[in-house]
Design a protein around this motif. Structure first.
Motif, mmCIF file in Angstrom:
data_model
loop_
_atom_site.group_PDB
_atom_site.id
_atom_site.type_symbol
_atom_site.label_atom_id
_atom_site.label_comp_id
_atom_site.label_asym_id
_atom_site.label_seq_id
_atom_site.Cartn_x
_atom_site.Cartn_y
_atom_site.Cartn_z
ATOM 1 N N ASN A 36 0.846 -1.033 -0.079
ATOM 2 C CA ASN A 36 0.072 -0.018 -0.044
ATOM 3 C C ASN A 36 0.566 1.201 0.048
ATOM 4 O OD1 ASN A 36 -2.205 -1.613 0.128
ATOM 5 N ND2 ASN A 36 -2.525 -1.441 2.469
ATOM 6 N N ASN A 37 2.159 1.112 0.079
ATOM 7 C CA ASN A 37 3.204 2.295 0.219
ATOM 8 C C ASN A 37 4.260 2.372 -0.577
ATOM 9 O OD1 ASN A 37 4.806 4.245 1.318
ATOM 10 N ND2 ASN A 37 3.671 4.262 3.180
ATOM 11 N N PRO A 38 4.168 2.955 -1.865
ATOM 12 C CA PRO A 38 5.441 3.012 -2.714
ATOM 13 C C PRO A 38 6.620 3.501 -2.088
ATOM 14 C CG PRO A 38 3.246 3.749 -3.917
ATOM 15 C CD PRO A 38 3.070 3.742 -2.503
ATOM 16 N N GLU A 39 6.480 4.530 -1.052
ATOM 17 C CA GLU A 39 7.692 5.218 -0.738
ATOM 18 C C GLU A 39 8.461 4.172 0.178
ATOM 19 O OE1 GLU A 39 8.966 8.843 2.403
ATOM 20 O OE2 GLU A 39 6.805 8.552 1.585
ATOM 21 N N LEU A 40 7.651 3.313 0.998
ATOM 22 C CA LEU A 40 8.165 2.309 1.966
ATOM 23 C C LEU A 40 8.908 1.375 1.202
ATOM 24 C CD1 LEU A 40 5.865 1.960 5.137
ATOM 25 C CD2 LEU A 40 8.121 3.249 4.707
ATOM 26 N N ARG A 41 8.198 0.976 -0.113
ATOM 27 C CA ARG A 41 8.806 -0.366 -1.037
ATOM 28 C C ARG A 41 10.193 0.249 -1.504
ATOM 29 N NH1 ARG A 41 3.464 -0.626 -3.235
ATOM 30 N NH2 ARG A 41 4.052 0.515 -5.186
ATOM 31 N N GLN A 42 10.360 1.593 -1.874
ATOM 32 C CA GLN A 42 11.799 2.137 -2.254
ATOM 33 C C GLN A 42 12.684 2.110 -0.953
ATOM 34 O OE1 GLN A 42 10.884 6.127 -3.693
ATOM 35 N NE2 GLN A 42 9.884 5.335 -5.815
ATOM 36 N N LYS A 43 12.143 2.585 0.019
ATOM 37 C CA LYS A 43 13.143 2.265 1.226
ATOM 38 C C LYS A 43 13.536 0.790 1.608
ATOM 39 C CE LYS A 43 11.672 6.307 3.855
ATOM 40 N NZ LYS A 43 10.858 6.824 5.206
ATOM 41 N N TYR A 44 12.559 -0.138 1.256
ATOM 42 C CA TYR A 44 12.655 -1.476 1.488
ATOM 43 C C TYR A 44 14.001 -2.126 0.468
ATOM 44 C CZ TYR A 44 12.291 -6.575 0.821
ATOM 45 O OH TYR A 44 12.323 -7.770 0.642
ATOM 46 N N ALA A 45 13.953 -1.597 -0.721
ATOM 47 C CA ALA A 45 14.723 -2.138 -1.660
ATOM 48 C C ALA A 45 16.018 -1.421 -1.385
ATOM 49 C CB ALA A 45 14.249 -1.717 -3.188
ATOM 50 N N ALA A 46 16.049 -0.039 -1.006
ATOM 51 C CA ALA A 46 17.358 0.577 -0.700
ATOM 52 C C ALA A 46 18.230 -0.124 0.257
ATOM 53 C CB ALA A 46 17.053 1.957 -0.570
ATOM 54 N N ILE A 47 17.251 -0.382 1.430
ATOM 55 C CA ILE A 47 17.969 -1.125 2.641
ATOM 56 C C ILE A 47 18.543 -2.519 2.268
ATOM 57 C CG2 ILE A 47 17.560 -2.024 4.880
ATOM 58 C CD1 ILE A 47 15.347 0.105 5.201
ATOM 59 N N GLU A 48 17.836 -3.281 1.257
ATOM 60 C CA GLU A 48 18.421 -4.639 1.012
ATOM 61 C C GLU A 48 19.508 -4.492 0.108
ATOM 62 O OE1 GLU A 48 17.606 -7.555 2.220
ATOM 63 O OE2 GLU A 48 15.920 -6.674 3.148
ATOM 64 N N ALA A 49 19.419 -3.515 -0.746
ATOM 65 C CA ALA A 49 20.762 -3.266 -1.597
ATOM 66 C C ALA A 49 22.092 -3.058 -0.620
ATOM 67 C CB ALA A 49 20.498 -2.191 -2.555
ATOM 68 N N ASN A 50 21.577 -1.910 0.304
ATOM 69 C CA ASN A 50 22.773 -1.411 1.067
ATOM 70 C C ASN A 50 23.288 -2.626 2.066
ATOM 71 O OD1 ASN A 50 24.335 1.026 2.519
ATOM 72 N ND2 ASN A 50 23.204 -0.224 4.242
ATOM 73 N N THR A 51 22.322 -3.478 2.456
ATOM 74 C CA THR A 51 22.850 -4.720 3.216
ATOM 75 C C THR A 51 23.741 -5.693 2.459
ATOM 76 O OG1 THR A 51 20.573 -4.632 4.615
ATOM 77 C CG2 THR A 51 21.831 -6.716 4.567
ATOM 78 N N GLU A 52 23.334 -5.949 1.226
ATOM 79 C CA GLU A 52 23.998 -6.641 0.583
ATOM 80 C C GLU A 52 25.541 -5.982 0.283
ATOM 81 O OE1 GLU A 52 23.908 -9.205 -3.720
ATOM 82 O OE2 GLU A 52 22.271 -7.441 -3.495
ATOM 83 N N ARG A 53 25.575 -4.848 -0.014
ATOM 84 C CA ARG A 53 26.795 -4.087 -0.224
ATOM 85 C C ARG A 53 27.629 -4.312 1.083
ATOM 86 N NH1 ARG A 53 23.677 -0.254 -2.880
ATOM 87 N NH2 ARG A 53 23.497 0.929 -0.911
ATOM 88 N N PHE A 54 27.141 -3.973 2.298
ATOM 89 C CA PHE A 54 27.744 -4.066 3.574
ATOM 90 C C PHE A 54 28.266 -5.557 3.708
ATOM 91 C CE2 PHE A 54 27.693 -4.835 8.075
ATOM 92 C CZ PHE A 54 28.371 -3.710 8.450
#
Length: 331
Positions: free
Chosen positions: A57-75
């Motif tokens: 229901n929340n596109p903004e949170l979906r974007q945050k979710y994707a960014a967090i997962e990408a950052n986690t993978e980089r970390f």
């Protein structure tokens, strides 16, 4: 072991927390003969299904979710390559918000201190039952997650409500609850009288800083003294804090699902009660012993006593200086 698979597409594989796909012992389905009493005593945590609905229901949170997962993978990749060292131990300030209808629900200061101590032991790898980790999982145990918890304040409020749902009403003064204390810089826990069969639920890091960010736990499952067996060792909080720090249920909330952690064996579903080691599951045609004693499974408090090294990395990524919960480090 699972291959890491990050990205928003993973959301499509999320299913309800109360999955009927439970683990097998000796390839026998664990819940074939479950009684009504057994079902009533099973852990229930709707964190993932709440998250799924929220993200849909929340596109903004979906974007945050994707960014967090990408950052986690980089970390995680940077640590593997020796390009970055995980930050030192982070001490998280905690505000406990107690909503009570009866004196029994008004958990004492001693019980709150007891729960904080359990969190520090479980996340520090000093829990008294850590010696129960099977030999085959010793090489992937987390040890010290490098996260500690410090009680900053306790807020209490008497209420006429006798039960609560998972609609976050307890997090708003306007709906009879208690407003969060600065959720960017404080970890808020709400303790409520009852949520039916739900022991607790949590928000994930994409909700960092929002008004509803934190963990909710039903009073009968908070702390140890006076808590209800078999969830009376404070591990409901350990489990829910895991979600708050970006851990999914170990079975990935799907039959042979992906919890985004490489060193936790793939399993068919949740485990309940107190399984006897070893428990085997078959996924993709491969039978393997599973890590039912992980804090992110559904077993009784006495049967869970470990995080994995991969889970540790995910949590450290979240509280690092570049992570979504970096604000918890500033106090």
């Amino acid at each position: 072991m699972k291959k890491l698979l990050f990205g928003i597409l993973a959301l499509g594989f999320m299913s309800a927390c109360n999955s009927d796909n439970v683990s097998n012992q000796g390839e026998e389905t664990a819940n074939k003969s479950a009684t009504a009493s057994d079902l009533a005593n099973r852990r229930s945590c709707p964190s993932e299904e709440i998250r799924k609905q929220t993200l849909q229901n929340n596109p903004e949170l979906r974007q945050k979710y994707a960014a967090i997962e990408a950052n986690t993978e980089r970390f995680a990749n940077a640590i593997k390559m020796g390009k970055v060292l995980a930050d030192g131990t982070v001490e998280i300030p905690v505000v406990v918000n107690v909503l009570y209808n009866t004196s029994a629900q008004n958990v004492s200061d001693a019980r709150i201190a007891e729960q904080i101590a359990v969190l520090n032991a479980d996340y520090g790898g000093t829990n008294s039952d850590v010696n129960k980790i099977p030999t085959e999982f010793q090489s992937v145990k987390s040890g010290d997650v490098k996260v500690r918890f410090r009680l900053a304040n306790t807020v209490r409020k008497s209420t006429t409500k006798t039960s609560w749902s998972t609609n976050d009403a307890m997090k708003k003064a306007s709906s009879g609850g208690i407003d969060a204390t600065n959720p960017t810089n404080y970890f808020n826990i709400w303790v409520v009288g009852s949520m039916g069969q739900v022991l607790g639920y949590a928000t994930f890091p994409e909700s960092a800083g929002l008004w509803n960010d934190g963990v909710v736990i039903a009073a009968p499952y908070f702390g140890k003294t006076g808590a209800s067996s078999p969830f009376n060792l404070g591990r409901t909080a350990t489990h829910e804090v895991g979600h708050y720090l970006n851990l999914r249920h170990i079975w990935g909330d799907a039959n042979c699902g992906n919890d985004q952690v490489a060193d936790t064996p793939t399993q068919t579903g949740a485990n309940y009660n107190k399984p006897t080691y070893p428990v085997y599951n078959t996924c993709s045609g491969v039978s393997r012993s599973i890590m039912f004693m992980n804090y992110m499974d559904y077993v009784d408090d006495a049967a869970m006593f470990m995080f994995s090294a991969g889970q540790k990395t995910r949590m450290q990524a979240v509280v690092s200086s570049s992570g979504p919960r970096a604000g918890l480090r500033v106090l």
